[in-house]
Motif scaffolding. Structure first.
Motif, short mmCIF file in Angstrom:
data_model
loop_
_atom_site.label_atom_id
_atom_site.label_comp_id
_atom_site.label_asym_id
_atom_site.label_seq_id
_atom_site.Cartn_x
_atom_site.Cartn_y
_atom_site.Cartn_z
N SER A 8 -51.29 34.41 20.04
CA SER A 8 -50.13 35.27 19.75
C SER A 8 -50.44 36.65 20.25
O SER A 8 -51.13 37.43 19.63
N LYS A 11 -47.35 39.20 18.67
CA LYS A 11 -46.78 38.96 17.36
C LYS A 11 -47.88 38.86 16.31
O LYS A 11 -48.96 38.33 16.59
N ILE A 32 -39.71 27.85 9.80
CA ILE A 32 -39.36 27.87 11.23
C ILE A 32 -38.00 27.23 11.50
O ILE A 32 -37.48 27.31 12.61
N ASP A 53 -43.90 29.60 16.50
CA ASP A 53 -43.17 30.87 16.50
C ASP A 53 -42.14 30.86 15.37
O ASP A 53 -41.48 29.85 15.14
N ALA A 54 -42.02 31.99 14.67
CA ALA A 54 -41.06 32.11 13.56
C ALA A 54 -40.40 33.48 13.61
O ALA A 54 -40.90 34.40 14.27
N GLU A 55 -39.26 33.59 12.92
CA GLU A 55 -38.53 34.86 12.90
C GLU A 55 -37.79 34.99 11.57
O GLU A 55 -37.27 34.00 11.03
N TRP A 56 -37.79 36.20 11.02
CA TRP A 56 -37.05 36.47 9.80
C TRP A 56 -36.59 37.92 9.83
O TRP A 56 -37.38 38.83 10.09
N ARG A 59 -37.60 40.08 12.69
CA ARG A 59 -39.04 40.29 12.94
C ARG A 59 -39.67 38.95 13.35
O ARG A 59 -39.54 37.95 12.65
N GLU A 60 -40.33 38.94 14.48
CA GLU A 60 -40.98 37.73 14.97
C GLU A 60 -42.44 37.71 14.58
O GLU A 60 -43.11 38.76 14.56
#
Length: 448
Positions: A8, A11, A32, A53-56, A59-60
């Protein structure tokens, strides 16, 4: 730079840890937003550390699923625990998952000791809180001394929003990793039947115990990504689960692992098919080679466990290659020993050769000059009093090289294979499948 830092590059990294069967993989899938991590109601299904990979809230970040951690683990369980500890060491934040319905266990307290020594920010997730009645169970997790427990239900999604808000608050503003080179490294999938040494190969080229290795077939379940340097070139290697004879013969998590492996082949650019040189080439080996060819990926064949072969076995292996692997003679091959490291450095040359062939493009002028010479020397046989001709040819695309032949009639499959073979002889395409599509001209309708 540590392994997960290279995975990563821009990130922050979140490691998900906890004892076996508390719902870590299910929670990762919930975060995810897809069923990526293999989940089954048995402890020990997740064995390696696997990143997604994740996003909330814009924000990654990268979330790393790990196997269940146990302080007194032995054998494979000890290797799984080691993977979890490596994930903790390389992470920016740790998400510690506990089972609220069973209370604090001795193993949970042991994990707390590891987390405190790491000095990493910890977000505590009290899982399996499926309704308001069980929220009181989550409150008991305050006794772990890690701050506020966040009640969640990975199965139903209850409370995951608040958990992710807490996670974002704990993430650093700037991750500790370095920027990745533009374009990114080439993607290489390591595939083969179970127990041929795929994970051992990944560990050897990465210089660390990146994947769990055991003599029991089927140790790897999820595809495992790792940035490694081979022959001075950086690649993204993808270790995969061993493909069984038929997907329908697998059950539970093995079935989903087979689907993950097929997905890993699809997103790879080149596949290194690992064969056990100490054993007879099997029908399953040939199926896997065909699967890579059908997927249109560049191909390298690695004959592993070369250190276990004697002169007699090598004699028979050469005969098997001549008889069974003849259809894949276009693929470069390397004799290696993942255990000792013999020949592993030569993989880089073979991979680069295969990628070069995979990306080769032939100009329309050169192609049609070649087709003209070919048709003059070896015209298509006459069928039903007619002889179909090649009117025009073009390379539709590369990766893999695919050619469209516009013809006056349908071509025999044998002649199409002949054209493919001659294309290889003239233009190379070493390490890459070559596809030829015949587009016959429609018959003209009689005028009335």
């Amino acid at each position: 730079m540590s392994e997960l830092e290279t995975e990563s590059t821009t990130k922050p990294v979140v490691a998900v840890v906890g004892r076996p069967n508390v719902g870590k993989s299910m929670l990762v899938n919930r975060i995810i937003g897809r069923r990526e991590a293999v989940v089954q109601d048995l402890p020990g299904v997740t064995r390696d550390r696997v990143s997604y990979d994740a996003e909330w809230a814009g924000r990654e970040f990268v979330i790393v699923d790990t196997g269940g951690w146990a302080p007194d683990a032995k054998g494979m369980a000890a290797q799984i625990a080691e993977q979890a500890e490596l994930a903790i060491a390389a992470a920016d934040v740790v998400m510690f998952v506990v089972d609220a319905t069973v209370g604090i266990q001795d193993v949970d307290e042991a994990v707390v000791g590891v987390l405190r020594r790491s000095r990493k920010p910890v977000v505590l997730a009290a899982n399996k809180v499926d309704d308001a009645r069980t929220e009181a169970d989550a409150a008991g997790m305050w006794n772990l001394g890690l701050g506020e427990p966040h009640p969640v239900s990975a199965m139903h999604g209850r409370g995951t929003g608040d958990l992710l808000d807490a996670l974002l608050a704990a993430l650093p503003d700037t991750p500790h990793s370095e920027p990745e080179a533009p374009g990114g490294p080439r993607r290489v999938a390591i595939v083969g039947r179970p127990n041929v040494g795929k994970s051992s190969l990944l560990n050897k080229v990465s210089g660390a115990n990146r994947a769990v290795v055991d003599n029991v077939a089927g140790t790897t379940v999820d595809p495992v990504d790792e940035l490694v340097t081979v022959g001075g070139i950086v690649y993204r290697f993808i270790d995969t689960a061993g493909l069984r004879r038929r997907v329908k013969e697998a059950s539970g998590h093995e079935y989903y692992a087979s689907l993950r492996t097929q997905g890993a082949i699809e997103r790879a650019e080149v596949c290194v098919v690992v064969l056990d040189s100490s054993e007879t080439i099997s029908d399953q080996d040939l199926r896997i080679l065909s699967m890579v060819e059908d997927a249109g990926k560049a191909l390298v064949i690695a004959y592993n466990k070369w250190d276990l072969t004697d002169e007699e076995r090598r004699h028979y292996l050469n005969r098997e290659i001549e008889q069974d692997i003849r259809a894949f003679a276009w693929a470069p091959s390397v004799n290696i020993s993942a255990l000792t490291g013999r020949g592993v450095d030569r993989l880089s040359k073979a991979i680069e050769e295969a990628l070069e062939g995979w990306e080769t493009r032939v100009s329309t002028g050169k192609l049609n000059a070649f087709l003209g010479r070919l048709a003059a020397a070896h015209p298509h046989p006459v069928r039903s009093g007619k002889q179909p001709r090649i009117l025009f040819g073009t390379q539709a695309h590369n990766c893999p090289p695919t050619f469209a032949l516009f013809t006056s009639g349908q071509f025999d499959p044998q002649y199409v294979r002949f054209v493919e073979r001659r294309l290889r002889e003239d233009f190379g395409f070493r390490g890459s499948p070559v596809h030829v599509e015949v587009r016959a001209r429609e018959k003209r309708k009689d005028r009335t």
